[in-house]
Design a protein around this motif. Structure first.
Motif, PDB file in Angstrom:
ATOM      1  N   TRP A  89     -79.114  44.613 -72.266  1.00 57.42           N
ATOM      2  CA  TRP A  89     -78.962  44.609 -70.817  1.00 57.42           C
ATOM      3  C   TRP A  89     -78.602  43.226 -70.295  1.00 57.42           C
ATOM      4  O   TRP A  89     -78.008  43.090 -69.240  1.00 57.42           O
ATOM      5  N   ARG A  90     -78.956  42.171 -71.028  1.00 58.04           N
ATOM      6  CA  ARG A  90     -78.650  40.808 -70.591  1.00 58.04           C
ATOM      7  C   ARG A  90     -77.138  40.560 -70.546  1.00 58.04           C
ATOM      8  O   ARG A  90     -76.685  39.632 -69.901  1.00 58.04           O
ATOM      9  N   MET A  91     -76.377  41.395 -71.226  1.00 58.97           N
ATOM     10  CA  MET A  91     -74.932  41.223 -71.297  1.00 58.97           C
ATOM     11  C   MET A  91     -74.190  41.941 -70.162  1.00 58.97           C
ATOM     12  O   MET A  91     -72.986  41.787 -70.024  1.00 58.97           O
ATOM     13  N   VAL A  92     -74.893  42.739 -69.354  1.00 61.28           N
ATOM     14  CA  VAL A  92     -74.254  43.504 -68.286  1.00 61.28           C
ATOM     15  C   VAL A  92     -73.803  42.567 -67.167  1.00 61.28           C
ATOM     16  O   VAL A  92     -74.524  41.654 -66.770  1.00 61.28           O
ATOM     17  N   SER A  93     -72.589  42.810 -66.671  1.00 60.36           N
ATOM     18  CA  SER A  93     -72.034  41.989 -65.592  1.00 60.36           C
ATOM     19  C   SER A  93     -71.509  42.888 -64.470  1.00 60.36           C
ATOM     20  O   SER A  93     -71.397  44.108 -64.636  1.00 60.36           O
ATOM     21  N   SER A  94     -71.168  42.283 -63.355  1.00 62.16           N
ATOM     22  CA  SER A  94     -70.571  43.052 -62.257  1.00 62.16           C
ATOM     23  C   SER A  94     -69.236  43.654 -62.697  1.00 62.16           C
ATOM     24  O   SER A  94     -68.861  44.747 -62.262  1.00 62.16           O
ATOM     25  N   HIS A  95     -68.531  42.962 -63.585  1.00 58.11           N
ATOM     26  CA  HIS A  95     -67.275  43.505 -64.110  1.00 58.11           C
ATOM     27  C   HIS A  95     -67.540  44.796 -64.894  1.00 58.11           C
ATOM     28  O   HIS A  95     -66.779  45.760 -64.783  1.00 58.11           O
ATOM     29  N   ASP A  96     -68.623  44.820 -65.682  1.00 57.71           N
ATOM     30  CA  ASP A  96     -68.979  46.036 -66.427  1.00 57.71           C
ATOM     31  C   ASP A  96     -69.230  47.199 -65.481  1.00 57.71           C
ATOM     32  O   ASP A  96     -68.795  48.329 -65.737  1.00 57.71           O
ATOM     33  N   LEU A  97     -69.927  46.925 -64.388  1.00 50.17           N
ATOM     34  CA  LEU A  97     -70.210  47.984 -63.422  1.00 50.17           C
ATOM     35  C   LEU A  97     -68.923  48.485 -62.763  1.00 50.17           C
ATOM     36  O   LEU A  97     -68.739  49.691 -62.590  1.00 50.17           O
ATOM     37  N   ARG A  98     -68.041  47.577 -62.419  1.00 51.96           N
ATOM     38  CA  ARG A  98     -66.768  47.961 -61.802  1.00 51.96           C
ATOM     39  C   ARG A  98     -65.923  48.788 -62.771  1.00 51.96           C
ATOM     40  O   ARG A  98     -65.341  49.810 -62.400  1.00 51.96           O
ATOM     41  N   ARG A  99     -65.886  48.344 -64.023  1.00 51.12           N
ATOM     42  CA  ARG A  99     -65.131  49.073 -65.040  1.00 51.12           C
ATOM     43  C   ARG A  99     -65.716  50.471 -65.254  1.00 51.12           C
ATOM     44  O   ARG A  99     -64.989  51.462 -65.326  1.00 51.12           O
ATOM     45  N   SER A 100     -67.047  50.567 -65.344  1.00 49.33           N
ATOM     46  CA  SER A 100     -67.699  51.864 -65.535  1.00 49.33           C
ATOM     47  C   SER A 100     -67.437  52.788 -64.350  1.00 49.33           C
ATOM     48  O   SER A 100     -67.174  53.979 -64.523  1.00 49.33           O
ATOM     49  N   VAL A 150     -61.637  59.278 -65.183  1.00 49.99           N
ATOM     50  CA  VAL A 150     -61.706  60.203 -66.316  1.00 49.99           C
ATOM     51  C   VAL A 150     -62.536  61.443 -66.003  1.00 49.99           C
ATOM     52  O   VAL A 150     -62.079  62.566 -66.188  1.00 49.99           O
ATOM     53  N   GLU A 151     -63.761  61.238 -65.539  1.00 46.44           N
ATOM     54  CA  GLU A 151     -64.662  62.370 -65.327  1.00 46.44           C
ATOM     55  C   GLU A 151     -64.378  63.134 -64.036  1.00 46.44           C
ATOM     56  O   GLU A 151     -64.439  64.347 -64.005  1.00 46.44           O
ATOM     57  N   ARG A 152     -64.096  62.409 -62.963  1.00 45.21           N
ATOM     58  CA  ARG A 152     -63.863  63.045 -61.666  1.00 45.21           C
ATOM     59  C   ARG A 152     -62.384  63.303 -61.419  1.00 45.21           C
ATOM     60  O   ARG A 152     -62.022  63.936 -60.446  1.00 45.21           O
ATOM     61  N   GLN A 153     -61.528  62.756 -62.273  1.00 42.61           N
ATOM     62  CA  GLN A 153     -60.074  62.931 -62.207  1.00 42.61           C
ATOM     63  C   GLN A 153     -59.508  62.521 -60.844  1.00 42.61           C
ATOM     64  O   GLN A 153     -58.646  63.188 -60.270  1.00 42.61           O
ATOM     65  N   VAL A 154     -59.995  61.392 -60.334  1.00 44.20           N
ATOM     66  CA  VAL A 154     -59.479  60.846 -59.083  1.00 44.20           C
ATOM     67  C   VAL A 154     -58.100  60.256 -59.351  1.00 44.20           C
ATOM     68  O   VAL A 154     -57.862  59.637 -60.386  1.00 44.20           O
ATOM     69  N   ASP A 155     -57.197  60.448 -58.435  1.00 41.22           N
ATOM     70  CA  ASP A 155     -55.832  59.951 -58.538  1.00 41.22           C
ATOM     71  C   ASP A 155     -55.826  58.434 -58.772  1.00 41.22           C
ATOM     72  O   ASP A 155     -56.568  57.693 -58.132  1.00 41.22           O
ATOM     73  N   VAL A 156     -54.966  57.975 -59.680  1.00 43.95           N
ATOM     74  CA  VAL A 156     -54.890  56.564 -60.032  1.00 43.95           C
ATOM     75  C   VAL A 156     -54.578  55.697 -58.817  1.00 43.95           C
ATOM     76  O   VAL A 156     -55.194  54.645 -58.618  1.00 43.95           O
ATOM     77  N   ARG A 157     -53.640  56.110 -58.008  1.00 39.49           N
ATOM     78  CA  ARG A 157     -53.282  55.302 -56.829  1.00 39.49           C
ATOM     79  C   ARG A 157     -54.457  55.184 -55.857  1.00 39.49           C
ATOM     80  O   ARG A 157     -54.664  54.143 -55.236  1.00 39.49           O
ATOM     81  N   THR A 158     -55.240  56.245 -55.735  1.00 35.38           N
ATOM     82  CA  THR A 158     -56.422  56.194 -54.873  1.00 35.38           C
ATOM     83  C   THR A 158     -57.418  55.181 -55.418  1.00 35.38           C
ATOM     84  O   THR A 158     -57.947  54.349 -54.669  1.00 35.38           O
ATOM     85  N   MET A 159     -57.661  55.223 -56.710  1.00 35.41           N
ATOM     86  CA  MET A 159     -58.610  54.281 -57.324  1.00 35.41           C
ATOM     87  C   MET A 159     -58.094  52.850 -57.207  1.00 35.41           C
ATOM     88  O   MET A 159     -58.881  51.924 -56.996  1.00 35.41           O
TER      89      MET A 159
END
Length: 108
Positions: A52-63, A70-79
């Motif tokens: 957990w010490r390795m988790v960053s805000s970038h990791d959260l944004r990427r997740s 991938v899971e919700r299949q939101v349009d790429v342009r929207t994301m």
């Protein structure tokens, strides 16, 4: 994001009459990064899980981006618009590779 958390986020937004383009917290990016780092360190200590010490805000944004793409299949342009990515190459790594199963599901 779990449904209960999403419900709380939407409730928070409605109660404060926030539009999608308004900031929810009035702090700097370094402050948010510090909060994430502190929370991750607290989890690492409480759970005795050093990873957990390795988790960053970038990791959260990427997740967050990967889940919605991938899971919700939101349009790429929207994301891209929501997440502030200016070009496709910046968000492309978060997209799932098409598999035969995914292609079959999409074409069904």
């Amino acid at each position: 994001m779990p449904d209960a958390v999403a419900d709380d986020v939407h409730k928070y937004s409605r109660e404060r009459d926030l539009t999608p383009s308004e900031s929810w917290v009035d702090v700097s990016t370094p402050t948010v990064r510090r909060w994430v780092k502190e929370a991750a360190q607290t989890l690492a200590d409480e759970l005795d899980e050093p990873r957990w010490r390795m988790v960053s805000s970038h990791d959260l944004r990427r997740s967050w981006a990967t889940y919605h793409l991938v899971e919700r299949q939101v349009d790429v342009r929207t994301m891209m618009s929501i997440g502030g990515w200016s070009d496709y190459s910046a968000i492309e790594p978060y997209l799932a590779e098409p598999t035969e199963a995914r292609i079959g599901e999409a074409m069904a």
